[in-house]
Design a protein around this motif. Structure first.
Motif, mmCIF file in Angstrom:
data_model
loop_
_atom_site.group_PDB
_atom_site.id
_atom_site.type_symbol
_atom_site.label_atom_id
_atom_site.label_comp_id
_atom_site.label_asym_id
_atom_site.label_seq_id
_atom_site.Cartn_x
_atom_site.Cartn_y
_atom_site.Cartn_z
ATOM 1 N N SER A 124 0.728 -1.216 -0.086
ATOM 2 C CA SER A 124 -0.005 0.104 0.016
ATOM 3 C C SER A 124 0.833 1.288 0.140
ATOM 4 C CB SER A 124 -1.062 -0.086 1.340
ATOM 5 O OG SER A 124 -1.719 1.285 1.423
ATOM 6 N N SER A 125 0.462 2.229 -0.679
ATOM 7 C CA SER A 125 1.085 3.394 -0.657
ATOM 8 C C SER A 125 1.126 4.236 0.664
ATOM 9 C CB SER A 125 0.330 4.596 -1.837
ATOM 10 O OG SER A 125 -1.120 4.859 -1.446
ATOM 11 N N GLU A 126 0.033 3.582 1.559
ATOM 12 C CA GLU A 126 0.017 4.336 2.867
ATOM 13 C C GLU A 126 1.330 4.251 3.527
ATOM 14 O OE1 GLU A 126 -2.624 5.910 4.714
ATOM 15 O OE2 GLU A 126 -3.625 5.942 2.719
ATOM 16 N N CYS A 127 2.093 3.131 3.249
ATOM 17 C CA CYS A 127 3.298 2.959 3.965
ATOM 18 C C CYS A 127 4.432 4.138 3.815
ATOM 19 C CB CYS A 127 4.065 1.806 3.160
ATOM 20 S SG CYS A 127 3.016 0.036 3.579
ATOM 21 N N PHE A 128 4.062 5.018 2.645
ATOM 22 C CA PHE A 128 4.869 6.030 2.337
ATOM 23 C C PHE A 128 4.813 7.097 3.505
ATOM 24 C CE2 PHE A 128 5.386 4.184 -1.975
ATOM 25 C CZ PHE A 128 6.518 3.834 -2.049
ATOM 26 N N GLY A 129 3.535 7.308 3.970
ATOM 27 C CA GLY A 129 3.101 8.387 4.672
ATOM 28 C C GLY A 129 3.012 9.593 3.611
ATOM 29 N N ASP A 130 3.588 10.794 4.132
ATOM 30 C CA ASP A 130 3.298 12.133 3.097
ATOM 31 C C ASP A 130 4.518 12.098 2.270
ATOM 32 O OD1 ASP A 130 2.350 14.562 2.178
ATOM 33 O OD2 ASP A 130 3.516 15.621 3.916
ATOM 34 N N THR A 131 4.335 12.166 0.970
ATOM 35 C CA THR A 131 5.317 12.198 0.007
ATOM 36 C C THR A 131 5.793 13.718 -0.185
ATOM 37 O OG1 THR A 131 3.834 12.047 -1.897
ATOM 38 C CG2 THR A 131 4.689 10.063 -1.046
ATOM 39 N N GLY A 132 4.709 14.604 0.069
ATOM 40 C CA GLY A 132 4.992 15.917 -0.170
ATOM 41 C C GLY A 132 5.067 16.057 -1.871
ATOM 42 N N ASN A 133 6.177 16.880 -2.409
ATOM 43 C CA ASN A 133 6.149 16.936 -3.565
ATOM 44 C C ASN A 133 7.395 16.255 -4.224
ATOM 45 O OD1 ASN A 133 4.607 19.458 -3.881
ATOM 46 N ND2 ASN A 133 6.161 20.595 -3.126
ATOM 47 N N ALA A 134 7.876 15.285 -3.635
ATOM 48 C CA ALA A 134 8.629 14.371 -3.893
ATOM 49 C C ALA A 134 7.954 12.873 -4.418
ATOM 50 C CB ALA A 134 10.031 14.048 -3.307
ATOM 51 N N PRO A 135 7.814 12.525 -5.502
ATOM 52 C CA PRO A 135 6.801 11.087 -5.957
ATOM 53 C C PRO A 135 7.827 10.084 -5.404
ATOM 54 C CG PRO A 135 7.141 12.401 -7.751
ATOM 55 C CD PRO A 135 7.782 13.398 -6.839
ATOM 56 N N ALA A 136 6.981 9.192 -4.595
ATOM 57 C CA ALA A 136 7.647 8.075 -4.019
ATOM 58 C C ALA A 136 8.016 7.198 -5.160
ATOM 59 C CB ALA A 136 6.481 7.302 -3.284
ATOM 60 N N THR A 137 9.123 6.451 -4.951
ATOM 61 C CA THR A 137 9.669 5.372 -5.760
ATOM 62 C C THR A 137 9.749 4.085 -4.971
ATOM 63 O OG1 THR A 137 11.958 5.808 -5.567
ATOM 64 C CG2 THR A 137 10.871 7.113 -7.122
ATOM 65 N N GLU A 138 10.452 3.046 -5.462
ATOM 66 C CA GLU A 138 10.540 1.871 -4.611
ATOM 67 C C GLU A 138 11.745 2.050 -3.489
ATOM 68 O OE1 GLU A 138 8.582 0.882 -8.222
ATOM 69 O OE2 GLU A 138 10.267 2.116 -7.817
ATOM 70 N N PRO A 141 11.895 5.784 1.794
ATOM 71 C CA PRO A 141 11.617 5.288 3.209
ATOM 72 C C PRO A 141 10.229 5.498 3.306
ATOM 73 C CG PRO A 141 13.453 6.745 2.982
ATOM 74 C CD PRO A 141 12.820 7.043 1.593
ATOM 75 N N PHE A 142 9.638 4.377 4.266
ATOM 76 C CA PHE A 142 8.461 4.236 4.759
ATOM 77 C C PHE A 142 8.202 5.140 5.933
ATOM 78 C CE2 PHE A 142 7.274 -0.461 3.190
ATOM 79 C CZ PHE A 142 7.356 0.129 1.639
ATOM 80 N N GLN A 143 7.230 5.666 5.910
ATOM 81 C CA GLN A 143 6.872 6.489 7.204
ATOM 82 C C GLN A 143 5.181 6.456 7.559
ATOM 83 O OE1 GLN A 143 8.543 10.509 7.652
ATOM 84 N NE2 GLN A 143 9.530 10.224 5.698
ATOM 85 N N PRO A 144 4.827 5.299 8.074
ATOM 86 C CA PRO A 144 3.528 4.910 8.039
ATOM 87 C C PRO A 144 2.777 5.837 9.323
ATOM 88 C CG PRO A 144 4.787 3.081 9.084
ATOM 89 C CD PRO A 144 5.769 4.156 8.254
ATOM 90 N N ARG A 145 1.615 6.007 8.914
ATOM 91 C CA ARG A 145 0.771 7.150 9.618
ATOM 92 C C ARG A 145 -0.643 6.498 10.341
ATOM 93 N NH1 ARG A 145 2.465 12.170 10.386
ATOM 94 N NH2 ARG A 145 0.099 12.918 10.518
ATOM 95 N N VAL A 150 1.196 0.659 9.178
ATOM 96 C CA VAL A 150 2.275 0.107 9.946
ATOM 97 C C VAL A 150 2.204 -1.720 9.543
ATOM 98 C CG1 VAL A 150 2.994 -0.750 12.166
ATOM 99 C CG2 VAL A 150 2.298 1.539 11.782
ATOM 100 N N ALA A 151 0.805 -2.001 9.743
ATOM 101 C CA ALA A 151 0.965 -3.384 9.149
ATOM 102 C C ALA A 151 1.231 -3.811 7.786
ATOM 103 C CB ALA A 151 -0.581 -3.875 9.341
ATOM 104 N N LYS A 152 1.121 -3.033 6.999
ATOM 105 C CA LYS A 152 1.497 -3.102 5.437
ATOM 106 C C LYS A 152 2.942 -3.155 5.354
ATOM 107 C CE LYS A 152 -2.388 -3.758 3.001
ATOM 108 N NZ LYS A 152 -2.442 -5.128 2.000
ATOM 109 N N SER A 153 3.472 -2.114 6.098
ATOM 110 C CA SER A 153 4.937 -2.109 6.137
ATOM 111 C C SER A 153 5.606 -3.196 6.637
ATOM 112 C CB SER A 153 5.051 -0.783 7.045
ATOM 113 O OG SER A 153 4.782 0.264 6.421
#
Length: 322
Positions: A124-138, A141-145, A150-153
């Motif tokens: 899940s993309s929820e693992c990334f937390g807030d990506t801001g203006n930087a698109p998440a890639t593989e 880092p994960f920042q679950p909220r 947390v479970a998906k991470s």
């Protein structure tokens, strides 16, 4: 080829089952209690009678191992577990057990079965937390909220660890939001679309939402199950971000939906602070380049197309399929 889909009754499970049947697979689908499950999503796609549905408790290792041994699938897709971010704040233990514990049971079962298997895990993309203006890639880092994130991470890192430690063909698809008419009302996209349809029909007048400033990357669910299949049919196992690459606000989503029904969203929307989550993600942004280049995958619909498709389906449902 035979596929085992854990959680076949949900949106992704149903579309994945349809895709695999079209590709000539035998499909076995699990539910916690298949005798009581309605499998409405499978029925709506007209494929329920083409799937073997069975009972399996993902949090019971014996049940998981017995199922994998008995049905001997070539591919296993783990789409089961608690699927609501909001509900995870109310049921954190169930969320962790069904997602992380269930994934661990499947991975352990794969180690016990002496035959080659390919395993897909729903991330899940929820693992990334807030990506801001930087698109998440593989590599972001994960920042679950949320307990869900947390479970998906946890499940994501279990899959990666088992792949590296035991040589399993195990992948995680880090999927950003993906929608379809099969989503239940508790998902905000369907709440918006179906409420707008009722307002247009004169059945109600208000839509209550929480924070409409959040931004998400919304895609089309049938596109995303195609990415799952591509992962398990690649030459090697890896993890992939799956998204459209376009992010818009929830306010944009609401406005476009109401436009589809000829309504002024400002006249009908009520922001209710009681619907705000304890912690929320302001922005979810993604870069799906790796999936495009390595899997040859790309979305067929972007958010505007998704909105049009959802509204069309809601209109047809409200008018008896006409």
């Amino acid at each position: 080829m035979k596929a085992l889909i854990c959680g076949v009754g949900g949106q992704d499970g149903a579309y994945l089952a349809k895709l695999l049947l079209e590709k000539g697979y035998d499909v076995v689908g699990t539910s916690r209690d298949a005798t009581l499950s309605r499998f409405d999503a499978l029925r709506s796609l007209g494929i329920l009678d083409r799937i073997e549905t069975i009972s399996m408790a993902l949090n019971d290792f014996r049940s998981v191992l017995h199922t994998v041994k008995r049905h001997a699938p070539d591919e296993i897709y783990n789409l089961a577990g608690q699927s609501s971010v909001g509900l995870s704040f109310e049921q954190p233990v169930e969320t962790m057990e069904s997602i992380a514990g269930g994934t661990l049971n499947l991975l352990e079962a794969l180690r016990f079965v002496d035959r080659p298997l390919r395993f897909y895990n729903a991330g899940s993309s929820e693992c990334f937390g807030d990506t801001g203006n930087a698109p998440a890639t593989e590599s972001t880092p994960f920042q679950p909220r949320s307990p869900y994130a947390v479970a998906k991470s946890t499940a994501h890192w279990l899959v990666r660890n088992y792949r590296e430690a035991y040589g399993l063909f195990a992948c995680t698809g880090v999927l950003f939001n993906h929608e379809s008419p099969l989503r239940p009302d508790r998902f905000v996209t369907q709440k918006i679309v179906r409420t707008a349809a009722r307002i247009a029909a004169g059945e109600c007048d208000r839509l209550k939402l929480g924070n409409i400033s959040v931004e998400r990357d919304w895609g089309w669910a049938p596109d995303y199950v195609d990415a799952m299949w591509r992962m398990l049919n690649a030459s090697g196992a890896d993890d992939y971000v799956i998204a459209t690459g376009r992010t818009v606000s929830l306010e944009y989503f609401v406005r476009k939906v109401f436009d589809q029904f000829g309504l002024d969203w400002n006249r009908h929307l009520e922001v209710d602070e009681q619907l705000f989550r304890p912690t929320d993600i302001p922005t979810g942004r993604a870069n799906p380049r790796k999936a495009r280049t390595e899997l040859g995958w790309s979305p067929t619909l972007d958010v505007d197309d998704v909105i049009a498709a959802l509204c069309s389906a809601a209109y047809e449902a409200a008018n008896g399929g006409r």
